[in-house]
Write an enzyme that holds these catalytic residues in place. Structure first.
Site, PDB file in Angstrom:
ATOM      1  NE  ARG A 169      -7.995 -17.378   4.766  1.00 22.71           N
ATOM      2  CZ  ARG A 169      -7.099 -16.570   4.264  1.00 22.71           C
ATOM      3  NH1 ARG A 169      -6.799 -15.455   4.883  1.00 22.71           N
ATOM      4  NH2 ARG A 169      -6.472 -16.867   3.155  1.00 22.71           N
ATOM      5  CE  LYS A 228       7.064  -1.656  13.188  1.00 28.36           C
ATOM      6  NZ  LYS A 228       6.203  -1.737  14.345  1.00 28.36           N
ATOM      7  N   GLY A 243      -1.418 -15.583  -3.008  1.00 28.09           N
ATOM      8  CA  GLY A 243      -1.431 -14.783  -4.214  1.00 28.09           C
ATOM      9  C   GLY A 243      -2.340 -13.584  -4.154  1.00 28.09           C
ATOM     10  CE1 TYR A 276       9.177 -13.150   5.809  1.00 23.62           C
ATOM     11  CE2 TYR A 276       8.199 -11.076   6.537  1.00 23.62           C
ATOM     12  CZ  TYR A 276       9.288 -11.925   6.442  1.00 23.62           C
ATOM     13  OH  TYR A 276      10.493 -11.553   6.962  1.00 23.62           O
ATOM     14  CG  HIS A 279      -3.729 -14.490   8.154  1.00 26.69           C
ATOM     15  ND1 HIS A 279      -2.391 -14.704   7.877  1.00 26.69           N
ATOM     16  CD2 HIS A 279      -4.341 -14.324   6.947  1.00 26.69           C
ATOM     17  CE1 HIS A 279      -2.208 -14.667   6.568  1.00 26.69           C
ATOM     18  NE2 HIS A 279      -3.369 -14.414   5.980  1.00 26.69           N
ATOM     19  CD  GLU A 326      -5.623 -18.236  -1.606  1.00 26.78           C
ATOM     20  OE1 GLU A 326      -6.133 -17.383  -0.864  1.00 26.78           O
ATOM     21  OE2 GLU A 326      -4.448 -18.172  -1.987  1.00 26.78           O
ATOM     22  NE  ARG A 373      -7.634 -10.785   4.295  1.00 28.46           N
ATOM     23  CZ  ARG A 373      -6.681 -11.579   3.800  1.00 28.46           C
ATOM     24  NH1 ARG A 373      -6.264 -11.417   2.554  1.00 28.46           N
ATOM     25  NH2 ARG A 373      -6.112 -12.504   4.538  1.00 28.46           N
ATOM     26  CG  HIS A 408      -4.436 -18.632   7.492  1.00 32.14           C
ATOM     27  ND1 HIS A 408      -4.307 -19.985   7.302  1.00 32.14           N
ATOM     28  CD2 HIS A 408      -4.412 -18.077   6.256  1.00 32.14           C
ATOM     29  CE1 HIS A 408      -4.195 -20.231   5.998  1.00 32.14           C
ATOM     30  NE2 HIS A 408      -4.263 -19.089   5.346  1.00 32.14           N
ATOM     31  CB  ALA A 465      -0.938  -0.002   1.202  1.00 35.07           C
TER      32      ALA A 465
HETATM   33  P1  FAD Z   1       2.524  -4.305   5.193  1.00 34.96           P
HETATM   34  O1  FAD Z   1       2.883  -5.029   3.971  1.00 34.96           O
HETATM   35  O2  FAD Z   1       2.469  -5.087   6.440  1.00 34.96           O
HETATM   36  O3  FAD Z   1       3.558  -3.112   5.378  1.00 34.96           O
HETATM   37  C1  FAD Z   1       3.538  -2.320   6.551  1.00 34.96           C
HETATM   38  C2  FAD Z   1       4.772  -1.439   6.548  1.00 34.96           C
HETATM   39  O4  FAD Z   1       4.669  -0.467   7.575  1.00 34.96           O
HETATM   40  C3  FAD Z   1       6.056  -2.178   6.822  1.00 34.96           C
HETATM   41  O5  FAD Z   1       7.032  -1.638   5.961  1.00 34.96           O
HETATM   42  C4  FAD Z   1       6.371  -1.823   8.280  1.00 34.96           C
HETATM   43  O6  FAD Z   1       7.727  -1.907   8.600  1.00 34.96           O
HETATM   44  C5  FAD Z   1       5.884  -0.409   8.320  1.00 34.96           C
HETATM   45  N1  FAD Z   1       5.567   0.143   9.636  1.00 34.96           N
HETATM   46  C6  FAD Z   1       4.731  -0.350  10.589  1.00 34.96           C
HETATM   47  N2  FAD Z   1       4.668   0.485  11.638  1.00 34.96           N
HETATM   48  C7  FAD Z   1       5.477   1.538  11.352  1.00 34.96           C
HETATM   49  C8  FAD Z   1       5.839   2.718  12.034  1.00 34.96           C
HETATM   50  N3  FAD Z   1       5.367   3.029  13.257  1.00 34.96           N
HETATM   51  N4  FAD Z   1       6.708   3.569  11.445  1.00 34.96           N
HETATM   52  C9  FAD Z   1       7.234   3.290  10.227  1.00 34.96           C
HETATM   53  N5  FAD Z   1       6.927   2.176   9.530  1.00 34.96           N
HETATM   54  C10 FAD Z   1       6.057   1.315  10.078  1.00 34.96           C
HETATM   55  N6  FAD Z   1      -2.875 -11.266   1.396  1.00 34.96           N
HETATM   56  C11 FAD Z   1      -3.188 -11.587   0.122  1.00 34.96           C
HETATM   57  O7  FAD Z   1      -3.954 -10.856  -0.532  1.00 34.96           O
HETATM   58  N7  FAD Z   1      -2.668 -12.711  -0.449  1.00 34.96           N
HETATM   59  C12 FAD Z   1      -1.821 -13.545   0.200  1.00 34.96           C
HETATM   60  O8  FAD Z   1      -1.362 -14.526  -0.346  1.00 34.96           O
HETATM   61  C13 FAD Z   1      -1.489 -13.225   1.545  1.00 34.96           C
HETATM   62  N8  FAD Z   1      -0.651 -14.029   2.258  1.00 34.96           N
HETATM   63  C14 FAD Z   1      -0.241 -13.616   3.489  1.00 34.96           C
HETATM   64  C15 FAD Z   1       0.725 -14.372   4.159  1.00 34.96           C
HETATM   65  C16 FAD Z   1       1.216 -13.948   5.383  1.00 34.96           C
HETATM   66  C17 FAD Z   1       2.246 -14.764   6.091  1.00 34.96           C
HETATM   67  C18 FAD Z   1       0.717 -12.752   5.959  1.00 34.96           C
HETATM   68  C19 FAD Z   1       1.233 -12.288   7.273  1.00 34.96           C
HETATM   69  C20 FAD Z   1      -0.260 -12.011   5.305  1.00 34.96           C
HETATM   70  C21 FAD Z   1      -0.739 -12.438   4.074  1.00 34.96           C
HETATM   71  N9  FAD Z   1      -1.693 -11.697   3.381  1.00 34.96           N
HETATM   72  C22 FAD Z   1      -2.029 -12.050   2.102  1.00 34.96           C
HETATM   73  C23 FAD Z   1      -2.138 -10.401   3.893  1.00 34.96           C
HETATM   74  C24 FAD Z   1      -1.335  -9.294   3.181  1.00 34.96           C
HETATM   75  O9  FAD Z   1      -0.014  -9.736   3.007  1.00 34.96           O
HETATM   76  C25 FAD Z   1      -1.340  -8.001   3.957  1.00 34.96           C
HETATM   77  O10 FAD Z   1      -2.631  -7.667   4.355  1.00 34.96           O
HETATM   78  C26 FAD Z   1      -0.800  -6.872   3.071  1.00 34.96           C
HETATM   79  O11 FAD Z   1       0.447  -7.236   2.541  1.00 34.96           O
HETATM   80  C27 FAD Z   1      -0.692  -5.603   3.885  1.00 34.96           C
HETATM   81  O12 FAD Z   1      -0.014  -4.643   3.130  1.00 34.96           O
HETATM   82  P2  FAD Z   1       0.261  -3.219   3.751  1.00 34.96           P
HETATM   83  O13 FAD Z   1       1.032  -2.464   2.742  1.00 34.96           O
HETATM   84  O14 FAD Z   1      -1.001  -2.657   4.243  1.00 34.96           O
HETATM   85  O15 FAD Z   1       1.154  -3.535   5.045  1.00 34.96           O
HETATM   86  C1  SIN Z   2      -2.779 -17.776   2.173  1.00 33.06           C
HETATM   87  O1  SIN Z   2      -1.944 -17.961   1.289  1.00 33.06           O
HETATM   88  O2  SIN Z   2      -3.440 -18.658   2.716  1.00 33.06           O
HETATM   89  C2  SIN Z   2      -2.997 -16.383   2.640  1.00 33.06           C
HETATM   90  C3  SIN Z   2      -3.876 -15.694   1.703  1.00 33.06           C
HETATM   91  C4  SIN Z   2      -4.484 -14.501   2.347  1.00 33.06           C
HETATM   92  O3  SIN Z   2      -4.353 -14.287   3.538  1.00 33.06           O
HETATM   93  O4  SIN Z   2      -5.136 -13.753   1.613  1.00 33.06           O
END
Ligand code: FAD
Ligand code: SIN
Length: 521
Positions: free
Chosen positions: A274, A35, A49, A45, A335, A113, A370, A228, A16
């Site tokens: 889920r 951070k 997909g 991670y 999760h 999925e 979700r 999860h 994002a």
């Molecule tokens: P993030 O990718 O978590 O990024 C947050 C960022 O903010 C990081 O860089 C962090 O260091 C930074 N940050 C946090 N606090 C601070 C602060 N105070 N100051 C400065 N920086 C800060 N979703 C899917 O759609 N498909 C999938 O296959 C899937 N698999 C997943 C597998 C795992 C193991 C996990 C944990 C989640 C998965 N999800 C999946 C969910 C999805 O990955 C997340 O919801 C999504 O990536 C969130 O993106 P984001 O940019 O909002 O946050």
């Molecule tokens: C998974 O691969 O099971 C995670 C997918 C997701 O959280 O959207």
């Protein structure tokens, strides 16, 4: 205190934040603070997909319906419509920037999925989709002039006054820096670390939600935490995610007696939503007096499993587990956070100058639960939207001057004795009392238990662990209170004392600092 200025401050470098930065960059200077190392995020991670209606057998209308069904009636329909309609364009754009998704022959390969009525999950290198997204977005960010990136810089608090946000205080090398900005975009991800068992990385401590709340932003839907069903359950291993795609490809769940059980709980068996699968696992665990169940991939074939899930295969091998030949011990883990900082579809919060996107935000796109693999897509679609709004509605410089003169931030040299113990206690309390199945008694115990640490909320810190603990306490308190207030079961929120929906279920619970919790339609 050091004071710096940027046009657009982006906090967080997951999908994002990076997508927002790219959007804002043509219009002014962008600073992305994060951070940890730049890639450390849930995005990195992500395994299964990214859901998108691009296959021949799919339409945006079907993706829309599946998303609304998963959300159990609480999705904001306009937000979902934009997600599914703009999703294909965002993916095609990502491919044009160099993203490589797996193919079958010359066509994109789509996985299945839970709760998807079509195969629509694009994946990369089998199960390393998030890594590919981070790679491509970071590469794109590097190629765009105007974007400055700062690693190991943690946002401590937002700079806000009278309903306007003008940047954030950043802890840089344990020194506070006032980063003034005409627009501030929160993209700090989720809250998984407030639970003892989670698939989330260490950075997921709910910072953005806590910062926003302290500054007067509205937080919504905090009771909806997604668990999860299948995280690795080995005594010495982390709660490594075993992707739902494994069940999408035919993986089966067995209890410790070796019995298949999911058909007894839902007609979609292993591919039910889920929350249903997580509760079924808990029930089987209780029934058999065990602490885990098994995921069985043995019938899928060595070659297929190694090729389709190389990262999961090699990670489990490190823990002496051959997933092609052995049963995999699994149990649910926290999760994903459906709730968060309330935004409109342009990423705007109730504070002027403050935007949010990705997991920290609550656009209402996920409702009460979700749909799997919708969050990476949300990061792309709403990251772009928030980045666009940051430019479109940027504050006039005069607002920054006004606040700059009054700025004063002098953290007392606070430190919390035994803060890591408190962190562990909080995480266990949340897992035990505000977990997959909740009730009045457990939630009241949680609210009371968390309030014992309220004194920490009054303090200011500069060390990462203490700052995180403060934010975790803040967010945990809101989740527990929201879960107590919603006296019904809906989506991922399951109350054993209220197992059904109530008559006035169609509402969103909202919190704003200094006000009593309120509901919105
Ligand atoms: P993030 O990718 O978590 O990024 C947050 C960022 O903010 C990081 O860089 C962090 O260091 C930074 N940050 C946090 N606090 C601070 C602060 N105070 N100051 C400065 N920086 C800060 N979703 C899917 O759609 N498909 C999938 O296959 C899937 N698999 C997943 C597998 C795992 C193991 C996990 C944990 C989640 C998965 N999800 C999946 C969910 C999805 O990955 C997340 O919801 C999504 O990536 C969130 O993106 P984001 O940019 O909002 O946050
Ligand atoms: C998974 O691969 O099971 C995670 C997918 C997701 O959280 O959207």
């Amino acid at each position: 205190m050091i004071k710096e200025k940027t046009d657009f401050l982006i906090i967080g470098s997951g999908v994002a934040g990076l997508r927002a930065a790219i959007e804002a960059a043509p219009h002014g200077s962008v600073t992305v603070v994060t951070k940890d190392i730049p890639t450390e995020s849930s995005t990195e991670y992500a395994q299964g997909g990214i859901a998108v209606a691009l296959s021949d057998e799919d339409t945006v209308g079907i993706h829309y319906e599946d998303t609304l069904n998963a959300g159990d009636g609480l999705c904001r329909e306009e937000a979902v419509r934009l997600l599914v309609e703009e999703g294909p364009e965002r993916i095609i754009e990502l491919i044009s920037w160099g993203a490589e998704f797996d193919k079958e022959g010359t066509k994109l390969a789509f996985g299945l999925e839970a709760a998807h009525s079509r195969k629509r999950i694009l994946h990369s290198q089998g199960d390393a989709t998030g890594k590919e997204l981070e790679r491509v977005l970071i590469q794109k960010v590097r190629s765009v002039p105007n974007i400055k990136r700062e690693a190991f810089s943690q946002a401590i608090d937002l700079i806000s006054e009278g309903g306007t946000c003008c940047g954030a205080i950043i802890a840089r090398d344990r020194r506070p820096v006032a980063m003034l900005a005409r627009s501030t975009v929160l993209a700090t991800g989720g809250t998984g670390q407030i639970y003892a068992r989670t698939t989330n990385p260490q950075v997921a401590t709910g910072d953005g939600m806590a910062l926003a709340y302290r500054a007067g932003a509205v937080l919504e839907d905090m009771e909806f935490v997604q668990f999860h069903p299948t995280a690795l359950y080995l005594p010495s291993a982390p709660h490594f995610l075993l992707s739902e795609a494994l069940r999408g490809e035919g993986g089966l769940l067995r209890n410790v007696r070796g019995e298949l059980f999911m058909k007894n709980y839902h007609k979609q068996a292993e591919l039910a939503a889920r929350d249903i699968v997580s509760r079924a696992i808990l029930h089987e665990i209780q029934k058999t007096g065990s602490d885990h169940v098994y995921l069985d991939l043995r019938h899928l074939g060595d070659e297929f499993v190694k090729k389709r899930f190389p990262r999961i295969y090699s990670t489990c091998r490190r823990y002496d587990l051959d997933i092609t030949r052995e049963l995999i011990p699994v149990s649910p883990a926290a999760h994903y956070m459906m709730g968060g900082v309330k935004t409109d579809v342009e990423g705007r919060t109730n504070l002027r100058g403050l935007y949010a996107a990705g997991e920290v935000a609550c656009t209402g796109v996920h409702g009460a639960n979700r749909l799997a693999s919708n969050s990476l897509l949300e990061g792309l679609v709403y990251g772009k939207r928030a980045g666009g709004s940051a430019h479109k509605y940027a504050l006039p410089e005069a607002d920054l001057h006004k606040i700059e003169d009054a700025l004063d931030f002098r953290p007392l040299p606070h430190s919390i004795p035994a803060h890591d113990e408190i962190r562990g206690d909080l995480r266990r309390l949340m897992w035990q009392k505000v977990g997959i199945i909740r009730n009045k008694e457990s939630l009241e115990e949680a609210v009371e238990g968390i309030s014992k640490w309220d004194y920490i909320l009054e303090k200011t810190f500069l060390s990462r662990r203490e700052l995180e603990l403060k934010n975790m306490i803040q967010v945990a308190g809101l989740i527990a209170r929201a879960a107590l207030l919603r006296k019904e079961s809906i989506g991922a929120h399951y109350r054993s004392d209220f197992p059904h929906k109530s008559e006035d279920w169609k509402k969103h619970l909202a919190f704003k600092r200094g006000e009593a919790p309120f509901t919105e339609g």
